[in-house]
Design a protein around this motif. Structure first.
Motif, PDB file in Angstrom:
ATOM      1  N   ASP A 112      -3.088   3.873  -9.502  1.00  0.00           N
ATOM      2  CA  ASP A 112      -3.341   2.061  -9.256  1.00  0.00           C
ATOM      3  C   ASP A 112      -2.362   1.475  -9.180  1.00  0.00           C
ATOM      4  O   ASP A 112      -2.646   0.296  -8.480  1.00  0.00           O
ATOM      5  CB  ASP A 112      -3.471   1.958 -11.212  1.00  0.00           C
ATOM      6  CG  ASP A 112      -5.015   2.276 -11.901  1.00  0.00           C
ATOM      7  OD1 ASP A 112      -5.679   2.491 -11.186  1.00  0.00           O
ATOM      8  OD2 ASP A 112      -4.736   3.096 -12.928  1.00  0.00           O
ATOM      9  N   ARG A 113      -1.377   2.019  -9.535  1.00  0.00           N
ATOM     10  CA  ARG A 113       0.212   0.678  -9.106  1.00  0.00           C
ATOM     11  C   ARG A 113      -0.312   1.047  -7.168  1.00  0.00           C
ATOM     12  O   ARG A 113       0.329  -0.215  -6.993  1.00  0.00           O
ATOM     13  CB  ARG A 113       1.848   1.746  -9.679  1.00  0.00           C
ATOM     14  CG  ARG A 113       3.071   0.250  -9.263  1.00  0.00           C
ATOM     15  CD  ARG A 113       3.868   1.204  -9.870  1.00  0.00           C
ATOM     16  NE  ARG A 113       3.869   0.948 -11.434  1.00  0.00           N
ATOM     17  CZ  ARG A 113       4.532  -0.169 -11.936  1.00  0.00           C
ATOM     18  NH1 ARG A 113       4.761  -0.770 -11.476  1.00  0.00           N
ATOM     19  NH2 ARG A 113       4.799  -0.223 -13.348  1.00  0.00           N
ATOM     20  N   ILE A 114      -0.333   2.224  -7.193  1.00  0.00           N
ATOM     21  CA  ILE A 114      -0.200   2.231  -5.811  1.00  0.00           C
ATOM     22  C   ILE A 114      -1.459   1.480  -4.855  1.00  0.00           C
ATOM     23  O   ILE A 114      -1.101   0.542  -3.931  1.00  0.00           O
ATOM     24  CB  ILE A 114      -0.393   3.693  -4.690  1.00  0.00           C
ATOM     25  CG1 ILE A 114       0.688   4.360  -5.150  1.00  0.00           C
ATOM     26  CG2 ILE A 114      -0.908   3.659  -3.047  1.00  0.00           C
ATOM     27  CD1 ILE A 114       0.919   5.961  -5.298  1.00  0.00           C
ATOM     28  N   ARG A 115      -2.580   1.737  -5.491  1.00  0.00           N
ATOM     29  CA  ARG A 115      -3.613   0.542  -5.088  1.00  0.00           C
ATOM     30  C   ARG A 115      -3.289  -0.585  -5.087  1.00  0.00           C
ATOM     31  O   ARG A 115      -3.823  -1.335  -4.275  1.00  0.00           O
ATOM     32  CB  ARG A 115      -4.548   0.922  -5.819  1.00  0.00           C
ATOM     33  CG  ARG A 115      -6.250   0.325  -5.592  1.00  0.00           C
ATOM     34  CD  ARG A 115      -7.595   1.209  -5.596  1.00  0.00           C
ATOM     35  NE  ARG A 115      -7.524   2.300  -6.463  1.00  0.00           N
ATOM     36  CZ  ARG A 115      -7.271   3.257  -7.137  1.00  0.00           C
ATOM     37  NH1 ARG A 115      -6.561   2.370  -7.997  1.00  0.00           N
ATOM     38  NH2 ARG A 115      -7.125   4.158  -7.456  1.00  0.00           N
ATOM     39  N   ASP A 116      -2.775  -1.124  -6.026  1.00  0.00           N
ATOM     40  CA  ASP A 116      -2.617  -2.778  -6.366  1.00  0.00           C
ATOM     41  C   ASP A 116      -1.793  -3.728  -4.942  1.00  0.00           C
ATOM     42  O   ASP A 116      -1.509  -4.063  -4.200  1.00  0.00           O
ATOM     43  CB  ASP A 116      -2.475  -2.880  -7.225  1.00  0.00           C
ATOM     44  CG  ASP A 116      -3.123  -3.210  -8.123  1.00  0.00           C
ATOM     45  OD1 ASP A 116      -3.843  -2.769  -8.484  1.00  0.00           O
ATOM     46  OD2 ASP A 116      -2.248  -2.922 -10.458  1.00  0.00           O
ATOM     47  N   HIS A 117      -0.136  -2.260  -4.706  1.00  0.00           N
ATOM     48  CA  HIS A 117       0.574  -2.369  -4.464  1.00  0.00           C
ATOM     49  C   HIS A 117       0.183  -3.147  -2.891  1.00  0.00           C
ATOM     50  O   HIS A 117       0.400  -3.343  -1.775  1.00  0.00           O
ATOM     51  CB  HIS A 117       1.811  -1.338  -3.733  1.00  0.00           C
ATOM     52  CG  HIS A 117       2.851  -2.060  -3.287  1.00  0.00           C
ATOM     53  ND1 HIS A 117       3.963  -3.075  -3.250  1.00  0.00           N
ATOM     54  CD2 HIS A 117       3.398  -1.677  -1.551  1.00  0.00           C
ATOM     55  CE1 HIS A 117       5.118  -2.872  -2.841  1.00  0.00           C
ATOM     56  NE2 HIS A 117       4.438  -2.339  -1.732  1.00  0.00           N
ATOM     57  N   GLY A 118      -0.796  -2.056  -1.943  1.00  0.00           N
ATOM     58  CA  GLY A 118      -1.566  -1.991  -1.218  1.00  0.00           C
ATOM     59  C   GLY A 118      -1.233  -1.576   0.636  1.00  0.00           C
ATOM     60  O   GLY A 118      -0.868  -2.762   1.422  1.00  0.00           O
ATOM     61  N   PRO A 119      -0.538  -0.969   0.255  1.00  0.00           N
ATOM     62  CA  PRO A 119       0.075  -0.831   1.618  1.00  0.00           C
ATOM     63  C   PRO A 119      -0.828   0.646   2.731  1.00  0.00           C
ATOM     64  O   PRO A 119      -1.689   1.024   2.147  1.00  0.00           O
ATOM     65  CB  PRO A 119       1.011   0.933   0.735  1.00  0.00           C
ATOM     66  CG  PRO A 119       0.519   1.311   0.266  1.00  0.00           C
ATOM     67  CD  PRO A 119      -0.472   0.552  -0.473  1.00  0.00           C
ATOM     68  N   GLU A 120      -0.658   0.154   3.802  1.00  0.00           N
ATOM     69  CA  GLU A 120      -1.472   0.682   5.136  1.00  0.00           C
ATOM     70  C   GLU A 120      -1.254   2.248   4.847  1.00  0.00           C
ATOM     71  O   GLU A 120      -2.323   3.088   5.170  1.00  0.00           O
ATOM     72  CB  GLU A 120      -1.771  -0.050   6.235  1.00  0.00           C
ATOM     73  CG  GLU A 120      -2.307   0.862   7.075  1.00  0.00           C
ATOM     74  CD  GLU A 120      -2.034  -0.200   8.131  1.00  0.00           C
ATOM     75  OE1 GLU A 120      -2.723   0.227   9.773  1.00  0.00           O
ATOM     76  OE2 GLU A 120      -1.477  -1.036   8.677  1.00  0.00           O
ATOM     77  N   VAL A 121       0.131   2.635   5.056  1.00  0.00           N
ATOM     78  CA  VAL A 121       0.681   3.585   5.120  1.00  0.00           C
ATOM     79  C   VAL A 121       1.101   4.659   4.273  1.00  0.00           C
ATOM     80  O   VAL A 121       2.290   3.677   3.389  1.00  0.00           O
ATOM     81  CB  VAL A 121       0.811   4.651   6.348  1.00  0.00           C
ATOM     82  CG1 VAL A 121       1.666   5.804   5.812  1.00  0.00           C
ATOM     83  CG2 VAL A 121       0.545   3.946   7.770  1.00  0.00           C
ATOM     84  N   VAL A 122       1.082   5.573   3.418  1.00  0.00           N
ATOM     85  CA  VAL A 122       2.298   6.018   1.904  1.00  0.00           C
ATOM     86  C   VAL A 122       2.534   7.239   2.798  1.00  0.00           C
ATOM     87  O   VAL A 122       2.124   7.875   3.048  1.00  0.00           O
ATOM     88  CB  VAL A 122       1.796   5.636   0.913  1.00  0.00           C
ATOM     89  CG1 VAL A 122       1.991   6.961  -0.283  1.00  0.00           C
ATOM     90  CG2 VAL A 122       0.129   5.297   0.427  1.00  0.00           C
TER      91      VAL A 122
END
Length: 390
Positions: A112-122
């Motif tokens: 959920d934290r990654i989704r909220d951050h919204g990067p194009e690439v992880v």
């Protein structure tokens, strides 16, 4: 064109049990390398040198040993008011709380934290290898080939049964096996992966559904990566430069000797510096009776004996008549008068008393290990390949 928004996640929560006593009281990424650095410096420095400014470090085992070194991200110019370094521990507060049961499990708990951050690439990287890599090139390649995941791979001529082993054809990964007993190739993952964010999050949810609540997701190579390979979504990015995993005592020792004999790159290359948190020590000192050959001496080292082909970390002292050969000594080790240390790794704060012997005669590939804070008493002998205590 603006660069792609990239989030680097450094997985720094593992216990590193294969390093034996070296990781009893520290996380593996906090382990010294080259006298002056720590293993986590490599991914953080590559991020800084590649222009990646959003970096998360996920901790679990012995987190204080990493957090103290990170210094808020300052050594890597990551102490920013927007973005920069964020240190994350085990997740709490909802139905995904709990200890991480592996690298994929850690990411799922932070989904959920990654989704909220919204990067194009992880971009995912472990912190247990020594290498030089431009992460911006990895990200650019990933976006160009339209893949769910890009695996950064390299050829490894040693034992590959401890790694993720791949087969690749025309830039795509066609087969992946985690720690296979009978490997089909000598091409392994470097534990650096570039994921398209939507594919990563969807893959984590699918893996979680398949694993069930009790089992947990485990590592990336258990479910997530095989599923992406099976549906043709995995690309290969071949790293042709130096890369060495230092996840065992023997590999850790051997990589230090390689650093002395044939360095693949310089830790202080001004074009690609490996940055670290600096400590306040005076310069190294070699007394008139001391002799040093082909070695690295860190700040605060005092040599009154003989040091050959060795790496000495900050604060190490080698007394008159003592000899240190082909060895790695970590912070504040003391080697007493007439003592001898050969083909050994000696952990922080250990004391090798007068005329004690550590390592020495025996097969050339057997490395002795002295645990942190141990005292090897006068005239005691630890054989080649021995463990003390243990």
């Amino acid at each position: 064109m603006a660069p792609p928004r990239t989030l680097l996640v450094v997985l720094a929560g593992g216990a590193g049990s294969r390093l034996e006593t070296l990781t009893e009281r520290r996380a593996k990424p906090a382990l010294r390398f080259g006298g002056s650095h720590r293993l986590i410096d490599f991914p953080l420095s590559h991020a800084a040198n590649s222009g990646i400014t959003d970096v998360w470090v996920i901790e679990q085992f012995e987190p204080e040993s990493i957090t103290a070194h990170l210094a808020g991200g300052r050594p890597w110019d990551l102490d920013r008011s927007r973005g920069g370094l964020m240190v994350l521990g085990p997740h709490r507060g909802d139905d995904r709380e709990g200890w991480h049961s592996g690298t994929a499990d850690a990411l799922w708990r932070k989904a959920d934290r990654i989704r909220d951050h919204g990067p194009e690439v992880v971009l995912i990287a472990s912190a247990d290898a020594v290498y030089r890599m431009d992460y911006a090139d990895v990200v650019a390649h990933h976006l160009a080939v339209d893949a769910e995941v890009t695996m950064v791979t390299t050829r490894h001529d040693g034992d590959v049964t401890r790694y993720g082993v791949v087969l690749a054809e025309s830039g795509r990964v066609t087969d992946y096996a985690l720690k296979p007993p009978e490997p089909r190739s000598h091409v392994v993952t470097t534990e650096v992966f570039a994921f398209t964010t939507a594919a990563l999050l969807a893959g984590l949810e699918s893996a979680a559904a398949a694993a069930g609540e009790e089992e947990g997701l485990g590592d990336l190579g258990e479910r997530l990566l095989p599923a992406m390979v099976e549906r043709g979504g995995a690309a290969d990015y071949r790293h042709t430069g130096y890369w060495q995993d230092v996840g065992t005592v023997d590999a850790y020792w051997r990589t230090h000797l390689e650093l002395l004999e044939q360095p693949a790159f310089s830790l202080d290359d001004p074009t690609w510096p490996i940055r670290t948190r600096t400590l306040r020590h005076v310069g190294a000192r070699v007394h008139s009776a001391g002799r040093v050959e082909d070695s690295l001496l860190s700040a605060g080292v005092v040599v009154e004996g003989v040091v050959r082909r060795s790496v000495l970390s900050p604060g190490v002292q080698v007394a008159p008549g003592a000899e240190v050969v082909d060895s790695v000594l970590l912070d504040d080790v003391r080697v007493g008068p007439g003592a001898r240390v050969v083909r050994s790794v000696v952990d922080e704060g250990a004391r090798i008393r007068g005329r004690a012997e550590v390592g020495g005669d025996g097969p050339q590939d057997e490395v002795a290990l002295v645990g942190g804070g141990s005292v090897v008493h006068p005239r005691k002998r630890i054989p080649a390949g021995g463990r003390y205590p243990g």
